[in-house]
Design an enzyme around this catalytic site. Structure first.
Site, PDB file in Angstrom:
ATOM      1  N   ASP A   1       5.822   2.032   2.307  1.00 34.28           N
ATOM      2  CA  ASP A   1       4.889   0.949   2.712  1.00 34.28           C
ATOM      3  C   ASP A   1       4.270   1.472   3.741  1.00 34.28           C
ATOM      4  O   ASP A   1       4.696   1.414   4.865  1.00 34.28           O
ATOM      5  CB  ASP A   1       5.730  -0.287   2.633  1.00 34.28           C
ATOM      6  N   HIS A   2       2.814   1.575   3.499  1.00 36.78           N
ATOM      7  CA  HIS A   2       1.895   2.197   4.781  1.00 36.78           C
ATOM      8  C   HIS A   2       1.830   1.020   5.826  1.00 36.78           C
ATOM      9  O   HIS A   2       1.371   1.641   6.974  1.00 36.78           O
ATOM     10  CB  HIS A   2       1.030   2.854   3.997  1.00 36.78           C
ATOM     11  N   ARG A   3       2.035  -0.118   5.501  1.00 36.88           N
ATOM     12  CA  ARG A   3       1.913  -1.212   6.429  1.00 36.88           C
ATOM     13  C   ARG A   3       3.074  -1.016   7.407  1.00 36.88           C
ATOM     14  O   ARG A   3       2.558  -1.315   8.767  1.00 36.88           O
ATOM     15  CB  ARG A   3       2.263  -2.570   5.909  1.00 36.88           C
TER      16      ARG A   3
ATOM     17  N   ILE B   1       5.235   2.192   7.649  1.00 38.29           N
ATOM     18  CA  ILE B   1       5.663   3.512   7.949  1.00 38.29           C
ATOM     19  C   ILE B   1       4.353   4.184   7.979  1.00 38.29           C
ATOM     20  O   ILE B   1       3.574   4.201   7.101  1.00 38.29           O
ATOM     21  CB  ILE B   1       6.572   3.979   7.019  1.00 38.29           C
TER      22      ILE B   1
ATOM     23  N   PRO C   1       0.964  -1.242   0.145  1.00 37.61           N
ATOM     24  CA  PRO C   1      -0.018   0.115  -0.090  1.00 37.61           C
ATOM     25  C   PRO C   1       0.885   1.300  -0.017  1.00 37.61           C
ATOM     26  O   PRO C   1       1.435   1.537   0.817  1.00 37.61           O
ATOM     27  CB  PRO C   1      -0.567  -0.121   1.268  1.00 37.61           C
TER      28      PRO C   1
END
Ligand code: COA
Length: 432
Positions: free
Chosen positions: A404-406, A408, A231
């Protein structure tokens, strides 16, 4: 009683091809049931049976050309009422019941509906297909093939027709299903994705097929996976590199080493990674933990004639700007010559994609998973920057940090980007 079934009025066509015969001798058919499918230049159309009964003979086959009035089959009709009706102009028989009386009243006010006759077959039904406009949204296929595809759950827009004028045949649908079943799924993230339709572009103009180089195929597959699995969010920032650029030019002018911006950016990235270790990590495959790396290998995207490669500078945090410049230049040359070894492209912790030498303002790079972030660098431009009292011409470097929003959070990404900006804006900090 046997009656001939004839081709009804099909418009101004005198030799229309039969592309499907849907019945055989001995079949029992209902009134209005499709018997065969004709194809003109404009459309496909079904010819329905005018009566219910049993077909004693089918006089045509696929490929025959027919015109209005040609006999296509012989029907032993079971519809006695229809058989006794002599002509279309005769009114229907008087009704006996109350309901029927009502029907009769209606029919007093309106012309009587003609009784069906075998040699006055109902008009053909155009099928939603257009042979003259391939490539439009409606695929070119006969009704029975459409039904077949519907039963199998096949989207005909994805099937390439091998029939005349690109018409999709039953075999094309079967082949499509076989190919799909034989193709392994590309992993959980790839499941259920609609695939691209197969389009014959030569229908629209001249084309040339160029095989993709191996590197491009490999990177395409990796980029696709990363795009689907990670994501992405991209944080934009800019760094004032006015002083850095003056220093870089001054050092380059000494002629000992050609310094570009890239080694300074690598150096700044190493310091930011040390300050924010979650950017130097990978997500465990089951997503339950972060693997923090105590080493700092930085990759940079290099544009080569065969496609994109990402050589990796090992232990970049332990190297000076000039060492980084020399190594980046060697690796970039090896990349262009196709001489990078697999080991020189492995183990990266973070990647940099610098398009500044080419141009552009900002872009959104794709994270090079299993890394969790990537920095895009665009072309520096002189901008009017307010210093609190007046506008000053400053050289501003656009930065695009995709992450990577998972792993950060947005706040962490903004901090990382600001840290990079500060490091590049005041290169004395690179020495700390
Ligand atoms: N702003 C302004 N000028 C820039 C710049 C920037 N951000 N980045 C580089 N330049 C200048 C350089 O200073 C150099 O100018 P000079 O000769 O006057 O000193 C010139 O542009 C060419 O630099 P470049 O060859 O790009 O060197 P580099 O060290 O900055 O980059 C590579 C090396 C290997 C990264 C680069 O050649 C490359 O391949 N970039 C493409 C990466 C890519 O395709 N990314 C896409 C991934 S999706």
């Amino acid at each position: 009683m046997s009656q001939d079934i004839k081709v009804p009025d099909i418009g101004d066509f005198d030799a229309v091809e039969i592309i499907e015969v849907l019945v055989s001798a001995g079949d029992t058919v209902e009134a209005e049931q499709a018997l065969l499918v004709l194809e003109s230049d404009k459309a496909t159309m079904e010819v329905p049976s005018p009566l219910a009964g049993t077909l004693s003979e089918v006089k045509v086959k696929v490929g025959d050309k027919v015109a209005q009035g040609d006999v296509i089959a012989v029907l032993d009709s079971a519809d006695q009422q229809a058989q006794t009706s002599e002509s279309a102009s005769q009114p229907a028989a008087p009704a006996q019941s109350e309901d029927a009386t009502a029907t009769q009243k209606d029919s007093d006010q309106a012309p009587a509906k003609p009784a069906p006759q075998a040699d006055k077959a109902p008009a053909p039904t155009p099928a939603p297909s257009s042979a003259s406009t391939p490539g439009e949204d409606i695929p070119h296929a006969s009704p029975s093939v459409r039904l077949f595809a519907r039963e199998l759950g096949v989207d005909l827009r994805q099937v390439e027709g091998q029939g005349p004028k690109g018409r999709i045949l039953r075999e094309d649908v079967q082949q499509f299903v076989k190919t799909r079943l034989a193709t392994p799924a590309s992993g959980p993230a790839g499941q259920g994705l609609p695939s691209m339709p197969h389009i014959d572009f030569s229908k629209f103009g001249e084309t040339e097929v160029r095989e993709l180089p191996r590197i491009r195929k490999l990177s395409a597959s990796n980029l696709h996976r990363n795009w689907l699995v990670v994501p992405h969010v991209t944080q934009f920032e800019s760094a004032d590199i006015t002083e850095l650029e003056a220093f870089r030019k001054q050092e380059s002018a000494r002629g000992e080493l050609k310094l570009t911006l890239l080694p300074f950016v690598i150096k700044a990235v190493c310091l930011a990674l040390r300050r924010y270790p979650e950017f130097n990590s990978s997500l465990a495959p089951d997503g339950s933990a972060l693997i923090i790396k105590k080493y700092c290998h930085v990759g940079f995207a290099a544009d080569t004639p065969n496609g994109l490669v990402v050589p990796v500078i090992r232990d970049a945090d332990r190297k000076s700007v000039s060492e980084l410049a020399a190594e980046a230049s060697e690796l970039a040359a090896a990349a262009r010559d196709g001489k990078l070894s697999p080991a020189q492209m492995q183990g990266g912790c973070f990647s940099i994609s610098s398009l500044g030498g080419i141009g552009g303002s900002h872009f959104t790079p794709i994270v090079n998973a299993p890394e969790v972030a990537i920095l895009g660098v665009s072309r520096a431009r002189t901008e009017a920057v307010w210093d609190g009292q007046t506008f000053q011409p400053r050289l501003m470097l656009p930065l695009s940090l995709s992450y990577d929003h998972r792993v950060i959070d947005g706040a962490a990404a903004a901090r990382f980007a600001v840290a990079l900006s500060e490091l590049l804006s005041d290169i004395r900090r690179l020495c700390l």
